[in-house]
Design an enzyme around this catalytic site. Sequence first.
Site: not given
Ligand code: NDP
Length: 284
Positions: A72, A108
């Site tokens: 993205k 989004d």
């Molecule tokens: P990114 O990979 O950019 O970010 C992931 C985030 O999740 C980071 O903040 C990461 O923290 C955190 N994270 C992952 N695992 C853990 C854990 N075990 N404990 C605490 N924090 C955790 O992904 P996106 O932001 O693009 O997407 C995030 C979620 O949102 C996904 O599940 C995606 O499917 C969903 N989504 C839904 C949409 C919708 O239309 N409903 C649209 C876009 C996304 P850290 O930075 O510390 O690693």
Amino acid sequence: MVGERAPAKTYCIIGDPISHSLSPGMQNAAFSALGLNCTYISFRVPAPELKESIDSLRAINVAGFNVTIPHKVAVMEYLDELDATAKKAGAVNTVNNIEGIFKGYNTDIAGFIEPLRRRKFDFCTTVLLLGAGGAARAIIAALSEEKTTGSRVVIANRDQAKAKELAKVGGNLGLQCEAIAFEDATKVSPEAGLIVNATSIGLDNEPSPIDSDHIKKGSFVYDIVYRPVVTDLLEQAKFAQAHLVYGYEMLLEQGAKAFEIWTGLPAPRDVMKKNLLGIFGEPT
Ligand code: NDP
């Protein structure tokens, strides 16, 4: 010529992984409901192959495409123009091919905010945002459009540097933002009028980082994770008598906005929703 069908148009989504994507089903249902001669397919594009994949999409004159994890932000470099939403979010999830010009958008932002507007949510409150990744960035951009006196956004993320950076972005957009440690989320959640999960916790049915004892009755809890449709966080919220906002609602709305950018027609949201919920089942 009367009766002649418009030339076929191809749309797609690029990302890695991509097999889980529900966008092809949802968009093809919309195209077919409106009798449009369009097809939407998915391509797995590993990060090192992004540039050549965009070149290939130009070569086949793709009509438009969606962009998902992990492209993205990186995709912006290979586009010709960005609209205001893409600039504001610093990320692109939708691209339209306007006579050879690839223009990027971020749907989004609208996708996130619409379900809250529909519920007439009062933004004058403390918002607890879990996560500081790509989706959280679009959410900060969306919240900045709704900011009111008295609204505060607290960002809880494992990686503190990312949380602080996002709080800075929010501050530049006029939000009152602060970053806290992920483990401290339950110190803020009892006073939050809105809790948003923008981490990937829940995707694999992991337990919620916030239990019902730390959720205020009558508050709003929004989990953008859409699979399963009712995550453990939403179960906890239900138990705490909070209002639930489902991740599929954001998925539907961002897809509907993309459809409207591509076709210039109102998206058949009922058809798209039916396609999504046919997969998930109606939440209870
Ligand atoms: P990114 O990979 O950019 O970010 C992931 C985030 O999740 C980071 O903040 C990461 O923290 C955190 N994270 C992952 N695992 C853990 C854990 N075990 N404990 C605490 N924090 C955790 O992904 P996106 O932001 O693009 O997407 C995030 C979620 O949102 C996904 O599940 C995606 O499917 C969903 N989504 C839904 C949409 C919708 O239309 N409903 C649209 C876009 C996304 P850290 O930075 O510390 O690693």
